[in-house]
Design a protein around this motif. Structure first.
Motif, PDB file in Angstrom:
ATOM      1  N   ALA A 224       0.839  -1.211   0.000  1.00  0.00           N
ATOM      2  CA  ALA A 224       0.000   0.000   0.000  1.00  0.00           C
ATOM      3  C   ALA A 224       0.869   1.255   0.000  1.00  0.00           C
ATOM      4  CB  ALA A 224      -0.939  -0.010   1.206  1.00  0.00           C
ATOM      5  N   MET A 225       1.940   1.244   0.793  1.00  0.00           N
ATOM      6  CA  MET A 225       2.850   2.391   0.829  1.00  0.00           C
ATOM      7  C   MET A 225       3.535   2.571  -0.517  1.00  0.00           C
ATOM      8  SD  MET A 225       4.499   1.682   4.601  1.00  0.00           S
ATOM      9  CE  MET A 225       5.886   2.786   4.371  1.00  0.00           C
ATOM     10  N   LEU A 226       4.012   1.479  -1.093  1.00  0.00           N
ATOM     11  CA  LEU A 226       4.738   1.523  -2.363  1.00  0.00           C
ATOM     12  C   LEU A 226       3.845   2.040  -3.493  1.00  0.00           C
ATOM     13  CD1 LEU A 226       7.422   0.939  -3.761  1.00  0.00           C
ATOM     14  CD2 LEU A 226       6.662  -1.414  -4.060  1.00  0.00           C
TER      15      LEU A 226
ATOM     16  N   VAL B 175      -4.356   4.491  -1.205  1.00  0.00           N
ATOM     17  CA  VAL B 175      -5.020   5.170  -0.090  1.00  0.00           C
ATOM     18  C   VAL B 175      -6.139   4.308   0.492  1.00  0.00           C
ATOM     19  CG1 VAL B 175      -6.355   7.220   0.563  1.00  0.00           C
ATOM     20  CG2 VAL B 175      -4.358   7.451  -0.918  1.00  0.00           C
ATOM     21  N   ALA B 176      -6.864   3.579  -0.343  1.00  0.00           N
ATOM     22  CA  ALA B 176      -7.946   2.721   0.156  1.00  0.00           C
ATOM     23  C   ALA B 176      -7.393   1.636   1.085  1.00  0.00           C
ATOM     24  CB  ALA B 176      -8.719   2.103  -1.006  1.00  0.00           C
ATOM     25  N   ALA B 177      -6.285   1.019   0.708  1.00  0.00           N
ATOM     26  CA  ALA B 177      -5.679  -0.005   1.563  1.00  0.00           C
ATOM     27  C   ALA B 177      -5.133   0.611   2.844  1.00  0.00           C
ATOM     28  CB  ALA B 177      -4.581  -0.744   0.803  1.00  0.00           C
ATOM     29  N   LEU B 178      -4.493   1.772   2.730  1.00  0.00           N
ATOM     30  CA  LEU B 178      -3.981   2.450   3.921  1.00  0.00           C
ATOM     31  C   LEU B 178      -5.126   2.820   4.858  1.00  0.00           C
ATOM     32  CD1 LEU B 178      -1.322   4.692   2.188  1.00  0.00           C
ATOM     33  CD2 LEU B 178      -0.862   2.767   3.729  1.00  0.00           C
TER      34      LEU B 178
ATOM     35  N   THR C 115       5.038  14.533  15.044  1.00  0.00           N
ATOM     36  CA  THR C 115       3.969  13.557  15.228  1.00  0.00           C
ATOM     37  C   THR C 115       2.909  13.758  14.159  1.00  0.00           C
ATOM     38  OG1 THR C 115       4.368  13.543  17.606  1.00  0.00           O
ATOM     39  CG2 THR C 115       2.263  12.655  16.861  1.00  0.00           C
ATOM     40  N   PHE C 116       2.457  12.644  13.589  1.00  0.00           N
ATOM     41  CA  PHE C 116       1.466  12.657  12.518  1.00  0.00           C
ATOM     42  C   PHE C 116       0.293  11.762  12.868  1.00  0.00           C
ATOM     43  CE2 PHE C 116       5.640  13.346  10.641  1.00  0.00           C
ATOM     44  CZ  PHE C 116       5.431  14.505   9.912  1.00  0.00           C
ATOM     45  N   GLY C 117      -0.846  12.056  12.269  1.00  0.00           N
ATOM     46  CA  GLY C 117      -2.034  11.227  12.406  1.00  0.00           C
ATOM     47  C   GLY C 117      -2.361  10.546  11.093  1.00  0.00           C
ATOM     48  N   LYS C 118      -3.440   9.805  11.091  1.00  0.00           N
ATOM     49  CA  LYS C 118      -3.855   9.055   9.909  1.00  0.00           C
ATOM     50  C   LYS C 118      -4.087   9.965   8.707  1.00  0.00           C
ATOM     51  CE  LYS C 118      -7.394   5.845   8.277  1.00  0.00           C
ATOM     52  NZ  LYS C 118      -8.500   4.969   8.702  1.00  0.00           N
ATOM     53  N   GLN C 119      -4.797  11.049   8.900  1.00  0.00           N
ATOM     54  CA  GLN C 119      -5.107  11.926   7.770  1.00  0.00           C
ATOM     55  C   GLN C 119      -3.848  12.554   7.182  1.00  0.00           C
ATOM     56  OE1 GLN C 119      -7.957  11.787   6.175  1.00  0.00           O
ATOM     57  NE2 GLN C 119      -8.543  10.319   7.772  1.00  0.00           N
ATOM     58  N   ASP C 120      -2.861  12.839   8.029  1.00  0.00           N
ATOM     59  CA  ASP C 120      -1.575  13.347   7.528  1.00  0.00           C
ATOM     60  C   ASP C 120      -0.926  12.326   6.593  1.00  0.00           C
ATOM     61  OD1 ASP C 120      -1.695  15.686   9.220  1.00  0.00           O
ATOM     62  OD2 ASP C 120      -1.017  14.421  10.881  1.00  0.00           O
ATOM     63  N   ASP C 121      -0.922  11.069   7.021  1.00  0.00           N
ATOM     64  CA  ASP C 121      -0.321  10.005   6.224  1.00  0.00           C
ATOM     65  C   ASP C 121      -1.075   9.810   4.912  1.00  0.00           C
ATOM     66  OD1 ASP C 121       1.560   7.838   5.819  1.00  0.00           O
ATOM     67  OD2 ASP C 121      -0.132   6.497   6.178  1.00  0.00           O
ATOM     68  N   LEU C 122      -2.398   9.757   4.994  1.00  0.00           N
ATOM     69  CA  LEU C 122      -3.195   9.566   3.780  1.00  0.00           C
ATOM     70  C   LEU C 122      -2.985  10.707   2.798  1.00  0.00           C
ATOM     71  CD1 LEU C 122      -6.567   8.211   5.217  1.00  0.00           C
ATOM     72  CD2 LEU C 122      -4.660   6.904   4.238  1.00  0.00           C
ATOM     73  N   GLU C 123      -2.881  11.928   3.315  1.00  0.00           N
ATOM     74  CA  GLU C 123      -2.691  13.082   2.430  1.00  0.00           C
ATOM     75  C   GLU C 123      -1.333  13.053   1.730  1.00  0.00           C
ATOM     76  OE1 GLU C 123      -3.485  16.260   0.138  1.00  0.00           O
ATOM     77  OE2 GLU C 123      -4.892  15.017   1.254  1.00  0.00           O
ATOM     78  N   LEU C 124      -0.299  12.568   2.419  1.00  0.00           N
ATOM     79  CA  LEU C 124       1.018  12.424   1.773  1.00  0.00           C
ATOM     80  C   LEU C 124       0.909  11.550   0.528  1.00  0.00           C
ATOM     81  CD1 LEU C 124       3.686  11.880   4.580  1.00  0.00           C
ATOM     82  CD2 LEU C 124       3.590  13.733   2.912  1.00  0.00           C
ATOM     83  N   HIS C 125       0.128  10.479   0.634  1.00  0.00           N
ATOM     84  CA  HIS C 125      -0.031   9.555  -0.490  1.00  0.00           C
ATOM     85  C   HIS C 125      -1.030  10.092  -1.517  1.00  0.00           C
ATOM     86  CE1 HIS C 125       2.458   6.299   1.023  1.00  0.00           C
ATOM     87  NE2 HIS C 125       2.014   6.630   2.224  1.00  0.00           N
ATOM     88  N   ARG C 126      -2.119  10.623  -1.037  1.00  0.00           N
ATOM     89  CA  ARG C 126      -3.164  11.127  -1.937  1.00  0.00           C
ATOM     90  C   ARG C 126      -2.625  12.249  -2.829  1.00  0.00           C
ATOM     91  NH1 ARG C 126      -6.825  12.171   1.934  1.00  0.00           N
ATOM     92  NH2 ARG C 126      -7.741  10.107   1.882  1.00  0.00           N
TER      93      ARG C 126
END
Length: 121
Positions: free
Chosen positions: A15-17, A21-24, A41-52
């Motif tokens: 999913a990271m590679l 975003v759906a899998a994450l 420190t990051f949250g879920k939405q921060d991580d998803l936005e990096l990928h999105r």
């Protein structure tokens, strides 16, 4: 249970590679607390936005070693990885170590916390 967490780590790697975003979304808890390599420190939405947004693009994510300590409703994984890609247009490459806390939330395992740090060659 250890093998289930190892399988989830592989799903997370893919999913990271692929910036999937759906899998994450499925693998990461809404209440994620994650410490990045710079100490922020990051949250879920921060991580998803990096990928999105494609601000983070991985071209390599090879898990070199995975260790797991599992209990009834929680597990801790330590992953040593070779990563390369770009973040905000700046290329990076190296070895990194993740520690992730997995929790059984309802009927699914999710990452609830973790951190990543660079590992000296």
């Amino acid at each position: 249970m250890e093998s289930a967490i190892r399988d989830l780590e592989e799903q997370l790697r893919l999913a990271m590679l692929g910036s999937d975003v759906a899998a994450l979304e499925r693998l990461v808890s809404d209440d994620l607390l994650f410490v990045g390599p710079g100490g922020a420190t990051f949250g879920k939405q921060d991580d998803l936005e990096l990928h999105r947004s494609r601000r983070q693009k991985l071209s390599q994510a090879d898990w070199e070693a995975v260790s797991v300590q599992a209990r009834a409703h929680c597990a801790v994984s330590v992953v040593t990885a070779a990563l390369s890609g770009s973040l905000d247009g700046a290329a990076f490459s190296g070895r990194f170590r993740y520690i992730r806390m997995w929790a059984r939330l309802g009927d699914a395992w999710k990452v609830v916390g973790g951190s990543v740090t660079a590992v000296a060659p």
